[in-house]
Design a protein around this motif. Sequence first.
Motif, PDB file in Angstrom:
ATOM      1  N   PHE A 145      54.316-119.224 -31.143  1.00 46.38           N
ATOM      2  CA  PHE A 145      53.296-118.489 -30.387  1.00 46.38           C
ATOM      3  C   PHE A 145      52.003-118.342 -31.196  1.00 46.38           C
ATOM      4  CE2 PHE A 145      57.030-116.751 -27.969  1.00 46.38           C
ATOM      5  CZ  PHE A 145      56.680-117.309 -26.749  1.00 46.38           C
ATOM      6  N   LEU A 146      52.134-118.211 -32.506  1.00 46.84           N
ATOM      7  CA  LEU A 146      50.934-118.132 -33.352  1.00 46.84           C
ATOM      8  C   LEU A 146      50.170-119.457 -33.343  1.00 46.84           C
ATOM      9  CD1 LEU A 146      52.102-116.062 -36.457  1.00 46.84           C
ATOM     10  CD2 LEU A 146      50.602-115.337 -34.592  1.00 46.84           C
ATOM     11  N   LYS A 147      50.885-120.576 -33.265  1.00 43.32           N
ATOM     12  CA  LYS A 147      50.221-121.882 -33.175  1.00 43.32           C
ATOM     13  C   LYS A 147      49.438-121.993 -31.866  1.00 43.32           C
ATOM     14  CE  LYS A 147      53.286-124.604 -36.146  1.00 43.32           C
ATOM     15  NZ  LYS A 147      54.312-125.683 -36.202  1.00 43.32           N
ATOM     16  N   LEU A 148      50.043-121.520 -30.768  1.00 43.60           N
ATOM     17  CA  LEU A 148      49.334-121.510 -29.489  1.00 43.60           C
ATOM     18  C   LEU A 148      48.099-120.623 -29.567  1.00 43.60           C
ATOM     19  CD1 LEU A 148      52.330-121.206 -26.972  1.00 43.60           C
ATOM     20  CD2 LEU A 148      50.887-123.221 -27.340  1.00 43.60           C
ATOM     21  N   LEU A 149      48.248-119.482 -30.234  1.00 42.72           N
ATOM     22  CA  LEU A 149      47.147-118.535 -30.381  1.00 42.72           C
ATOM     23  C   LEU A 149      45.985-119.140 -31.137  1.00 42.72           C
ATOM     24  CD1 LEU A 149      45.911-115.620 -30.328  1.00 42.72           C
ATOM     25  CD2 LEU A 149      47.162-115.206 -32.452  1.00 42.72           C
ATOM     26  N   ILE A 150      46.235-119.698 -32.306  1.00 44.60           N
ATOM     27  CA  ILE A 150      45.148-120.192 -33.144  1.00 44.60           C
ATOM     28  C   ILE A 150      44.489-121.427 -32.517  1.00 44.60           C
ATOM     29  CG2 ILE A 150      46.501-121.730 -34.652  1.00 44.60           C
ATOM     30  CD1 ILE A 150      43.647-119.310 -35.690  1.00 44.60           C
ATOM     31  N   LYS A 151      45.277-122.253 -31.827  1.00 44.01           N
ATOM     32  CA  LYS A 151      44.710-123.416 -31.126  1.00 44.01           C
ATOM     33  C   LYS A 151      43.735-122.956 -30.049  1.00 44.01           C
ATOM     34  CE  LYS A 151      46.041-127.500 -28.428  1.00 44.01           C
ATOM     35  NZ  LYS A 151      47.188-128.252 -27.835  1.00 44.01           N
ATOM     36  N   ASN A 152      44.156-121.960 -29.282  1.00 47.37           N
ATOM     37  CA  ASN A 152      43.322-121.392 -28.219  1.00 47.37           C
ATOM     38  C   ASN A 152      42.055-120.772 -28.810  1.00 47.37           C
ATOM     39  OD1 ASN A 152      42.251-120.048 -26.003  1.00 47.37           O
ATOM     40  ND2 ASN A 152      44.072-118.838 -25.579  1.00 47.37           N
ATOM     41  N   TYR A 193      44.500-110.925 -36.849  1.00 47.46           N
ATOM     42  CA  TYR A 193      45.889-110.607 -36.514  1.00 47.46           C
ATOM     43  C   TYR A 193      46.774-111.853 -36.580  1.00 47.46           C
ATOM     44  CZ  TYR A 193      43.535-106.389 -35.216  1.00 47.46           C
ATOM     45  OH  TYR A 193      42.752-105.257 -35.269  1.00 47.46           O
ATOM     46  N   TYR A 194      46.174-113.021 -36.382  1.00 44.23           N
ATOM     47  CA  TYR A 194      46.896-114.275 -36.609  1.00 44.23           C
ATOM     48  C   TYR A 194      47.317-114.361 -38.078  1.00 44.23           C
ATOM     49  CZ  TYR A 194      47.378-119.188 -37.887  1.00 44.23           C
ATOM     50  OH  TYR A 194      47.830-120.373 -38.418  1.00 44.23           O
ATOM     51  N   HIS A 195      46.356-114.121 -38.978  1.00 47.11           N
ATOM     52  CA  HIS A 195      46.675-114.159 -40.410  1.00 47.11           C
ATOM     53  C   HIS A 195      47.681-113.072 -40.786  1.00 47.11           C
ATOM     54  CE1 HIS A 195      43.830-117.249 -41.478  1.00 47.11           C
ATOM     55  NE2 HIS A 195      42.821-116.584 -40.948  1.00 47.11           N
ATOM     56  N   GLU A 237      47.405-115.307 -46.889  1.00 46.51           N
ATOM     57  CA  GLU A 237      47.060-114.997 -45.498  1.00 46.51           C
ATOM     58  C   GLU A 237      46.366-113.638 -45.399  1.00 46.51           C
ATOM     59  OE1 GLU A 237      47.257-116.955 -42.895  1.00 46.51           O
ATOM     60  OE2 GLU A 237      48.285-118.566 -43.965  1.00 46.51           O
ATOM     61  N   PHE A 238      46.911-112.626 -46.072  1.00 44.81           N
ATOM     62  CA  PHE A 238      46.334-111.287 -46.013  1.00 44.81           C
ATOM     63  C   PHE A 238      44.923-111.267 -46.603  1.00 44.81           C
ATOM     64  CE2 PHE A 238      50.931-109.599 -46.419  1.00 44.81           C
ATOM     65  CZ  PHE A 238      51.136-109.751 -45.059  1.00 44.81           C
ATOM     66  N   ASP A 239      44.759-111.937 -47.741  1.00 46.97           N
ATOM     67  CA  ASP A 239      43.444-111.939 -48.391  1.00 46.97           C
ATOM     68  C   ASP A 239      42.399-112.669 -47.560  1.00 46.97           C
ATOM     69  OD1 ASP A 239      44.509-110.484 -50.422  1.00 46.97           O
ATOM     70  OD2 ASP A 239      44.631-112.124 -51.876  1.00 46.97           O
ATOM     71  N   GLN A 240      42.850-113.642 -46.775  1.00 44.77           N
ATOM     72  CA  GLN A 240      41.929-114.373 -45.897  1.00 44.77           C
ATOM     73  C   GLN A 240      41.289-113.433 -44.876  1.00 44.77           C
ATOM     74  OE1 GLN A 240      41.240-117.585 -46.443  1.00 44.77           O
ATOM     75  NE2 GLN A 240      39.713-117.606 -44.812  1.00 44.77           N
ATOM     76  N   HIS A 251      42.928-100.669 -40.733  1.00 45.77           N
ATOM     77  CA  HIS A 251      44.128-100.770 -39.911  1.00 45.77           C
ATOM     78  C   HIS A 251      45.024-101.921 -40.376  1.00 45.77           C
ATOM     79  CE1 HIS A 251      42.253 -98.450 -36.282  1.00 45.77           C
ATOM     80  NE2 HIS A 251      42.595 -97.675 -37.285  1.00 45.77           N
ATOM     81  N   ILE A 252      44.416-103.023 -40.795  1.00 49.15           N
ATOM     82  CA  ILE A 252      45.195-104.159 -41.302  1.00 49.15           C
ATOM     83  C   ILE A 252      45.988-103.748 -42.544  1.00 49.15           C
ATOM     84  CG2 ILE A 252      45.016-106.408 -42.460  1.00 49.15           C
ATOM     85  CD1 ILE A 252      44.647-106.741 -39.496  1.00 49.15           C
ATOM     86  N   LEU A 253      45.346-103.025 -43.467  1.00 46.41           N
ATOM     87  CA  LEU A 253      46.036-102.550 -44.669  1.00 46.41           C
ATOM     88  C   LEU A 253      47.203-101.630 -44.304  1.00 46.41           C
ATOM     89  CD1 LEU A 253      42.964-101.868 -47.002  1.00 46.41           C
ATOM     90  CD2 LEU A 253      44.838-103.467 -47.469  1.00 46.41           C
ATOM     91  N   MET A 254      46.995-100.789 -43.307  1.00 47.09           N
ATOM     92  CA  MET A 254      48.068 -99.892 -42.857  1.00 47.09           C
ATOM     93  C   MET A 254      49.221-100.683 -42.253  1.00 47.09           C
ATOM     94  SD  MET A 254      45.641 -96.885 -41.260  1.00 47.09           S
ATOM     95  CE  MET A 254      46.943 -95.852 -40.638  1.00 47.09           C
ATOM     96  N   GLU A 255      48.907-101.732 -41.500  1.00 46.59           N
ATOM     97  CA  GLU A 255      49.951-102.560 -40.895  1.00 46.59           C
ATOM     98  C   GLU A 255      50.765-103.287 -41.973  1.00 46.59           C
ATOM     99  OE1 GLU A 255      51.061-102.971 -37.846  1.00 46.59           O
ATOM    100  OE2 GLU A 255      49.658-101.593 -36.913  1.00 46.59           O
TER     101      GLU A 255
END
Length: 322
Positions: free
Chosen positions: A213-220, A232-234, A253-256, A269-273
């Motif tokens: 599903f992440l591949k579909l997401l990033i392609k889109n 959120y993909y990363h 991925e996170f640092d990106q 919010h990303i750091l909290m997640e």
Amino acid sequence: DKKNRLIAADAKFVLKNLYYNKISIITPAVYFIEAGKLKFYTRQFQLSIKYFSKALTFLKGVNESNFDLFHQATYMTANAYYINGDYIKAVEVIEKLIHNSRTKQAWFSYATSQLLKGSSVFVLGKNDEAYYCFSESYKTANELNLYFTMAKSMYGLAQIDHKRGLPNMAVSKLLESAELFSRLDNYYDQAAVHLKLADLMIDDKKYIKAGRFLKLLIKNCKKNEIKEFIPYYHLLKGFIFLANNRSNKAVIEFDQIFIEQQSDIIKLHILMEICNFCSNSNIKDIGRKYLSELKLFFSIQRKHLNSKQTDWYQKYIDSFCF
């Protein structure tokens, strides 16, 4: 003065817009609705509500000849309250439209109004009521072939199924929602659904499916220049790496995210997640690293937050222990 000049500019813009849209009868209600839309789409929600309320005073009751205007003014008022975070007021307003649309058998209005009410009460934690609203919206929209409303309603139902611990039912509904958005060439909402599906798969520890599903997401996102979901993909890709004991890849991925992301509140919010995932997965080394970064970042950002927000973030951060 400045205020009068702004009102005059609004009036000029609205009248020009009405002219180009060939609206022949420019009643006061039409004018104030269009002025309200102008304020709404420039995110001046309180001003838009004032314009819509003014339009409703000119309608003086609901009948067949003015129901479309009544729908626009009432729905947009409720939507403005919703987007501005006043969900209780949004429900109060939209219930009037639900009642009138049912009475007048205006089913398009009924379907869209139930969707907005469902979204509002869902945020308020009233899952049973939200489920009824989304179901009513979907059923009515399906009879009218309103694919967008159907897709949104199905997405709402899927969120509640997920909260109720019914992942298979949630996934089934999300797949239907994605198909409906695809039929409409609505790539933005389709991306949101694929992101939710990946998130559900990670919760269910189905990491290979999540990756698909992440591949579909990033392609889109790349094809249609949709930037909002990239962080959120990363994030989710990093979670998959962590779950497979590939922490070095996860950190990349996170640092990106922090290289590409400009919004400080999203970074927070990303750091909290990340901390939340590490806490739930008992990944202490990475958890300690990002908890340290979270505390530092929060100390910098707290000056931009009000006291209520500060207290909420502080309690959330203090709940982590690695």
